[in-house]
Design an enzyme around this catalytic site. Structure first.
Site, PDB file in Angstrom:
ATOM      1  N   LEU A  24       0.808  -1.225   0.000  1.00 12.24           N
ATOM      2  CA  LEU A  24       0.000   0.000   0.000  1.00 12.24           C
ATOM      3  C   LEU A  24       0.840   1.272   0.000  1.00 12.24           C
ATOM      4  CD1 LEU A  24      -2.864  -0.828   2.538  1.00 12.24           C
ATOM      5  CD2 LEU A  24      -2.873  -1.070   0.052  1.00 12.24           C
ATOM      6  N   GLN A  46       0.683  -0.317   6.823  1.00 13.88           N
ATOM      7  CA  GLN A  46       0.047   0.982   6.642  1.00 13.88           C
ATOM      8  C   GLN A  46      -1.446   0.863   6.928  1.00 13.88           C
ATOM      9  OE1 GLN A  46       1.367   3.710   6.771  1.00 13.88           O
ATOM     10  NE2 GLN A  46      -0.143   5.214   6.180  1.00 13.88           N
ATOM     11  N   LEU A  47      -1.844   1.547   7.965  1.00  9.44           N
ATOM     12  CA  LEU A  47      -3.246   1.571   8.365  1.00  9.44           C
ATOM     13  C   LEU A  47      -4.130   1.885   7.162  1.00  9.44           C
ATOM     14  CD1 LEU A  47      -5.278   1.625  10.818  1.00  9.44           C
ATOM     15  CD2 LEU A  47      -4.970   4.117  10.774  1.00  9.44           C
ATOM     16  N   HIS A  48      -5.231   1.164   7.016  1.00 11.74           N
ATOM     17  CA  HIS A  48      -6.159   1.435   5.919  1.00 11.74           C
ATOM     18  C   HIS A  48      -7.565   1.020   6.325  1.00 11.74           C
ATOM     19  CE1 HIS A  48      -4.611  -2.661   5.406  1.00 11.74           C
ATOM     20  NE2 HIS A  48      -5.748  -2.969   4.791  1.00 11.74           N
ATOM     21  N   ILE A  49      -8.516   1.801   5.859  1.00  7.99           N
ATOM     22  CA  ILE A  49      -9.932   1.552   6.124  1.00  7.99           C
ATOM     23  C   ILE A  49     -10.572   1.009   4.850  1.00  7.99           C
ATOM     24  CG2 ILE A  49     -12.142   2.589   6.776  1.00  7.99           C
ATOM     25  CD1 ILE A  49     -10.026   2.667   9.006  1.00  7.99           C
TER      26      ILE A  49
END
Length: 246
Positions: A56, A151-154
């Protein structure tokens, strides 16, 4: 994934595996293998799968070379189309600040998380406005309890689950059980506890649970039966309209 497939991925030289950082250049078979690695990422040595884990990062650091996937960008985050969409609308909202995963969040990140939550709601509203066939479809925005990539992801995902890329029980259960945590629940947890903690054993078990309909709870023993059944819950606007690129 079979043991033979598993070994073939592990034995690939790093230079060969690294090319999978750009999924749109790969064959369907390579994409499936790539996705299996992502789903099992927490159980594999990180030095063997770094290209997958960091898949990402280019969407944040190199948006100019990912214009096909880029849907929206602001000062705090980007919104991209998920390469492995599990529904007609499946987007990822990714913060630009480096945050590996939910457990890295602190109360200092609350304003950013609130912004990402609001951006997710904006995406949902825009999807419903721009695509008539989605207006009567439910949406959810949330995270996987144990993410498969850094990597933080929504995930912003429509609840039709009308996608050829939804292929197995792990795919289904990762979005329809407690393995999926809605953003409002995530915000509430961070506000109340100052951190994000999940019961790893419990959520991993959820991936292996027998499948059932997310609308009526009917047990469904395989993916073909599940896909046939969930179509009975689709609104008329979706059953008569052809899928559109969103």
């Amino acid at each position: 994934m079979s043991s033979s497939e598993d070994n073939s991925i592990k034995e690939q030289p790093l230079t060969k595996r690294a090319k999978l950082d750009n999924p749109k250049d790969q064959t369907e078979g390579e994409l499936d293998a790539f996705e299996d690695v992502l789903f099992d990422g927490t159980t594999r040595p990180q030095d063997l799968i770094k290209p997958y884990l960091d898949g990402l990062i280019p969407y944040v650091n190199d948006t100019a070379n990912h214009t096909d996937e880029l849907y929206h960008e602001d000062k705090a985050c980007v919104v991209v189309r998920d390469t492995y969409n599990k529904a007609r609308c499946h987007m990822l909202v990714i913060p630009k600040r480096s945050i590996d995963e939910p457990k890295c969040l602190t109360t200092a990140d609350l304003p950013l998380l609130q912004h990402i939550h609001e951006r997710s709601l904006w995406v949902i509203a825009k999807m419903k406005r721009d695509h008539p066939e989605l207006r009567d479809v439910g949406f959810r925005a949330g995270i996987h309890a144990i993410p498969s990539v850094r990597q933080l992801h929504i995930h912003v995902i429509s609840q039709d689950f009308d996608s050829e890329r939804l292929k197995n029980k792990k795919h289904w259960n990762s979005f329809t059980t407690e393995y999926f945590i809605d953003t409002d629940e995530l915000l509430a947890m961070l506000k109340a506890k100052g951190e994000v903690k999940v019961d790893s054993e419990k959520v991993q078990a959820a991936l292996k649970r027998d499948m059932k309909c997310h609308v009526c709870d009917q047990p469904l023993r395989n993916i073909p039966l599940l896909k046939k059944h969930i179509k009975t819950h689709l609104p008329a606007s979706m059953t008569t309209a052809q899928p559109e690129d969103v």
